[in-house]
Design a protein around this motif. Sequence first.
Motif, short mmCIF file in Angstrom:
data_model
loop_
_atom_site.label_atom_id
_atom_site.label_comp_id
_atom_site.label_asym_id
_atom_site.label_seq_id
_atom_site.Cartn_x
_atom_site.Cartn_y
_atom_site.Cartn_z
N CYS A 836 -8.33 -8.41 -12.57
CA CYS A 836 -9.49 -8.45 -11.75
C CYS A 836 -9.19 -7.37 -10.45
N ARG A 837 -10.13 -7.24 -9.59
CA ARG A 837 -10.10 -6.26 -8.34
C ARG A 837 -10.08 -6.88 -7.11
N TYR A 838 -9.43 -6.51 -6.10
CA TYR A 838 -9.58 -6.94 -4.72
C TYR A 838 -9.47 -5.70 -3.68
N ARG A 839 -9.83 -6.10 -2.58
CA ARG A 839 -9.94 -5.05 -1.40
C ARG A 839 -8.56 -5.05 -0.94
N ASP A 840 -7.85 -3.89 -1.16
CA ASP A 840 -6.46 -3.72 -0.66
C ASP A 840 -5.79 -2.28 -0.99
N TYR A 841 -4.70 -1.87 -0.39
CA TYR A 841 -4.08 -0.84 -1.03
C TYR A 841 -2.78 -1.29 -1.48
N ARG A 842 -2.68 -1.54 -2.71
CA ARG A 842 -1.52 -2.40 -3.31
C ARG A 842 -1.19 -1.76 -4.53
N ASP A 843 0.08 -1.63 -4.93
CA ASP A 843 0.53 -1.19 -6.15
C ASP A 843 0.06 -1.99 -7.33
N PRO A 844 -0.03 -1.66 -8.74
CA PRO A 844 -0.52 -2.35 -9.71
C PRO A 844 0.77 -3.37 -10.26
N PRO A 845 0.29 -4.54 -10.77
CA PRO A 845 1.33 -5.28 -11.19
C PRO A 845 2.37 -4.67 -12.18
N HIS A 846 2.04 -3.89 -12.98
CA HIS A 846 3.17 -2.87 -13.68
C HIS A 846 4.20 -1.92 -13.24
N SER A 847 3.97 -1.76 -11.82
CA SER A 847 4.92 -0.95 -11.21
C SER A 847 6.07 -1.54 -10.82
N LEU A 848 7.09 -0.64 -10.21
CA LEU A 848 8.32 -0.93 -9.93
C LEU A 848 8.36 -2.40 -8.82
N VAL A 849 7.55 -2.22 -7.85
CA VAL A 849 7.59 -3.09 -6.95
C VAL A 849 5.91 -3.40 -7.07
N PRO A 850 5.93 -4.77 -7.80
CA PRO A 850 4.40 -5.18 -7.99
C PRO A 850 3.88 -5.69 -6.48
N TYR A 851 2.43 -5.27 -6.53
CA TYR A 851 1.89 -5.62 -5.43
C TYR A 851 2.26 -5.08 -3.97
N GLY A 852 3.16 -3.94 -4.07
CA GLY A 852 3.71 -3.46 -2.82
C GLY A 852 2.52 -2.82 -2.35
N TYR A 853 2.79 -2.17 -0.96
CA TYR A 853 1.89 -1.36 -0.35
C TYR A 853 2.00 0.14 -0.79
N THR A 854 0.81 0.71 -0.87
CA THR A 854 0.77 2.17 -1.51
C THR A 854 0.98 2.83 -0.30
N LEU A 855 1.32 4.42 -0.43
CA LEU A 855 1.29 5.35 0.46
C LEU A 855 -0.23 5.31 1.18
N GLN A 856 -1.05 5.39 0.65
CA GLN A 856 -2.44 5.26 1.23
C GLN A 856 -2.45 4.17 2.28
N PHE A 857 -2.03 3.15 2.10
CA PHE A 857 -2.14 2.18 3.05
C PHE A 857 -1.64 2.62 4.50
N TRP A 858 -0.30 3.16 4.30
CA TRP A 858 0.24 3.67 5.58
C TRP A 858 -0.55 4.96 6.03
N HIS A 859 -1.05 5.76 5.23
CA HIS A 859 -1.87 6.90 5.93
C HIS A 859 -3.06 6.30 6.82
N VAL A 860 -3.81 5.41 6.32
CA VAL A 860 -4.92 4.47 6.67
C VAL A 860 -4.34 3.82 7.97
N LEU A 861 -3.31 3.29 7.94
CA LEU A 861 -2.93 2.46 9.16
C LEU A 861 -2.60 3.49 10.40
N ALA A 862 -1.89 4.65 9.77
CA ALA A 862 -1.66 5.51 11.06
C ALA A 862 -2.78 6.17 11.48
N ALA A 863 -3.83 6.33 10.57
CA ALA A 863 -4.91 7.03 11.01
C ALA A 863 -5.57 6.13 12.22
#
Length: 935
Positions: A836-863
């Motif tokens: 299922c999907r939810y509103r956030d900028y997080r990595d998918p469950p099969h990534s190295l760090v599941p549900y960690g913040y993506t680079l886009q999250f930090w770009h949005v936060l800085a902006a």
Amino acid sequence: MLLPLRPSSGIKGGVDLQGYQLDMQILPDGPKSDVDFSEILNAIQEMAKDVNILFDELEAVSSPCKDDDSLLHPGNLTSTSDDASRLEAGGETVPERNKSNVLYFRDGKCRIDYILVYRKSNPQTEKREVFERNIRAEGLQMEKESSLINSDIIFVKLHAPWEVLGRYAEQMNVRMPFRRKIYYLPRRYKFMSRIDKQISRFRRWLPKKPMRLDKETLPDLEENDCYTAPFSQQRIHHFIIHNKETFFNNATRSRIVHHILQRIKYEEGKTRLVSLNRLLTNGSYEAAFPLHEGSYRSKNSIRTHGAENHRHLLYECWASWGVWYKYQPLDLVRRYFGEKIGLYFAWLGWYTGMLFPAAFIGLFVFLYGVTTLDHSQVSKEVCQATDIIMCPVCDKYCPFMRLSDSCVYAKVTHLFDNGATVFFAVFMAVWATVFLEFWKRRRAVIAYDWDLIDWEEEEEEIRPQFEAKYSKKERMNPISGKPEPYQAFTDKCSRLIVSICVVIAAVFGIVIYRVVTVSTFAAFKWALIRNNSQVATTGTAVCINFCIIMLLNVVSELQWLPRTESEWENSFTLKMFLFQFVNLNSSTFYIAFFLGRFTGHPGAYLRLINRWRLEECHPSGCLIDLCMQMGIIMVLKQTWNNFMELGYPLIQNWWTRRKVRQEHGPERKISFPQWEKDYNLQPMNAYGLFDEYLEMILQFGFTTIFVAAFPLAPLLALLNNIIEIRLDAYKFVTQWRRPLASRAKDIGIWYGILEGIGILSVITNAFVIAITSDFIPRLVYAYKYGPCAGQGEAGQKCMVGYVNASLSVFRISDFENRSEPESDGSEFSGTPLKYCRYRDYRDPPHSLVPYGYTLQFWHVLAARLAFIIVFEHLVFCIKHLISYLIPDLPKDLRDRMRREKYLIQEMMYEAELERLQKERKERKKNGKAHHNEWP
């Protein structure tokens, strides 16, 4: 016992009887009189049964009881009534008196300047005796009359003769007119003169301004066109006195009498037991008020017969609903109600007028969202996202849902959150500064026209409510050296802390209600509520929050009492405003900046007290919740305030009239005298203008603080204020007793509060745009991650794929046991859902760090942080530049004030020189000339 009769010669202290006067003058300090009053009354009744008898000075006689009925005019013998007043009983009608006697004693000569009301059954007789004896000692004249409907109620009519008015007007520095103004016209250049001629020619072709009042219906307020100076009996020849009876208007006369009553003792030998306020507090008197100037209605049209009095004129030209589009007659309001109330209506009118451009731009932003709705790429993608399944927004009972189900909410969000929102936020921040700066200029003009430039506040009495509550604790006043009640510092702090804790507890309760009822509504039997559980939760929470707001407002008024009027407008006003502002906006701040920000993510939700899962935003965003909060609270609060301001007095006055009809029967028609009509009206709010200002200041906060989330707020405020002006005017003119005319040179501490709200609005709107709305994430996507990345474009085509990029993926098997939904989602595709999907900028469950913040999250936060800093600095620079460029005092007004100050000095010198020359000529004629005289 027979008493001698002699022709009436205007001597006070007797009974006027068909041209004769019954002499009853007895020395007040002499021995007690043994006159039998029953024989006197019997003799009078036998000689003249149908003559109205005046017992004006009988209370000066030492008698066993000063409140005895024999010393009063019975109500059914009243001849000084309102315009066209008469008493119909048993087929007999009292002859109608001249309308000019409506505000006078029974002799038709002494104007009624003030009314005191007491009950004969009240045990405070001795205090009233001393107080009224001291009233006479000050030179005031007194006349008593019983009520028509209740003989226990006694009206004390007070009149201030010319000598008393002159003496106290000099002590109070009352400014009076002494010479017509000579208006100074600045020199105009030829170029400007030509422009003025062209503009005047162009105006001839335009229709007349419909908003201006007809000058022929308004009275010629002479004092507005005259130089004024503090009244002085020694220089009385300097002032323009056509008639001593009308030289001091009704409002000034009442203010002088009130000033006297506040300084009269009611117990001998005790210096602290002074003032009318204390007698009102202990119940010696029921009420004290100045009279209205007759009825506000007339059978004749004001256009054909003119206004019968200033109250009637104010009703027709100001308080009537038919003149809602007209300018206010502020000079007449000031003359009738005083400068303090006049300044309130001047500020309210100025604020309402300034709302027009703000409402127009806000409506334009909303209409821009309507017109661009079909072209919004984000709304299109949300409505077409039938294959995107969103995770449940609550534990257990909330089902999975398609993103396309929130299509309507996405479209509504676009109406308020579009490309014009940032421009509108900047505009409103600048608008607030322009409004305040131009109000300072407007206030300066009003202060000059109303002679408030050099006015200083007088020493004020302690408010009776404060004294009644804290009368047991006293301390020495460092200025007057007299003991006075006071409130301990610990008491103040404890009340403040308790109030703040109550507000925090109320907000906490609303938060718990929201997180609990989401699950409840999700399991509701009705499909309409079950499918819209978040909207139902928000709507009911807002309504409950409104009820809590109104309840806590009442509690706060009972908790805090102002000590004096000036302290009320400063320390007390600030405390009450902060409490009610926090009470009103606490939930709004929670929704704007905290809702959905600290919820965690599926599989690791943050919980309240490790039990309740924190509420998430709607799939279309959090802005829809903020819009609902502001819209519902603003509409409900303004509707409730308007009902309480007008509806409550109307119901109270109607109930009073109904009781009178029940007591006397519907067949008996009674016309009350003016003092009894006014007594049956509602007294002005105990907090004076505080509630009126507070309502508008809180509205100003709603209009500016979160206006980026709700651009229609200025329009709602404008519509409410158009009604508010006429509603307040109607209330002051028709439903309330006439308030005492008091002076003020500005709106007090409210201006500082407005400036604080203006600064806060810049900060909150910056955070709303950066955090609550999706403006920054969309901007980052368009320039960095969208199809137009690196091309320097940000059109609708650059937003393709934004919705999918703003949603993260969650594996359903990673749900906690208490969060796992009852449904497996097989109703969507026939098989159980895996993701299922939810509103956030997080990595998918099969990534190295599941549900960690993506680079886009930090770009949005800085902006977001960069936008807040740039927005605040830019807007504050514009605000300070505007404040610097707009002077507080108009140049023509400054020049006029300087010139008139010079002319006043010249006039006073010439007048004094003329007087000395006349005295010199008279001494020469009388042969008393001396050498070395000047000039």
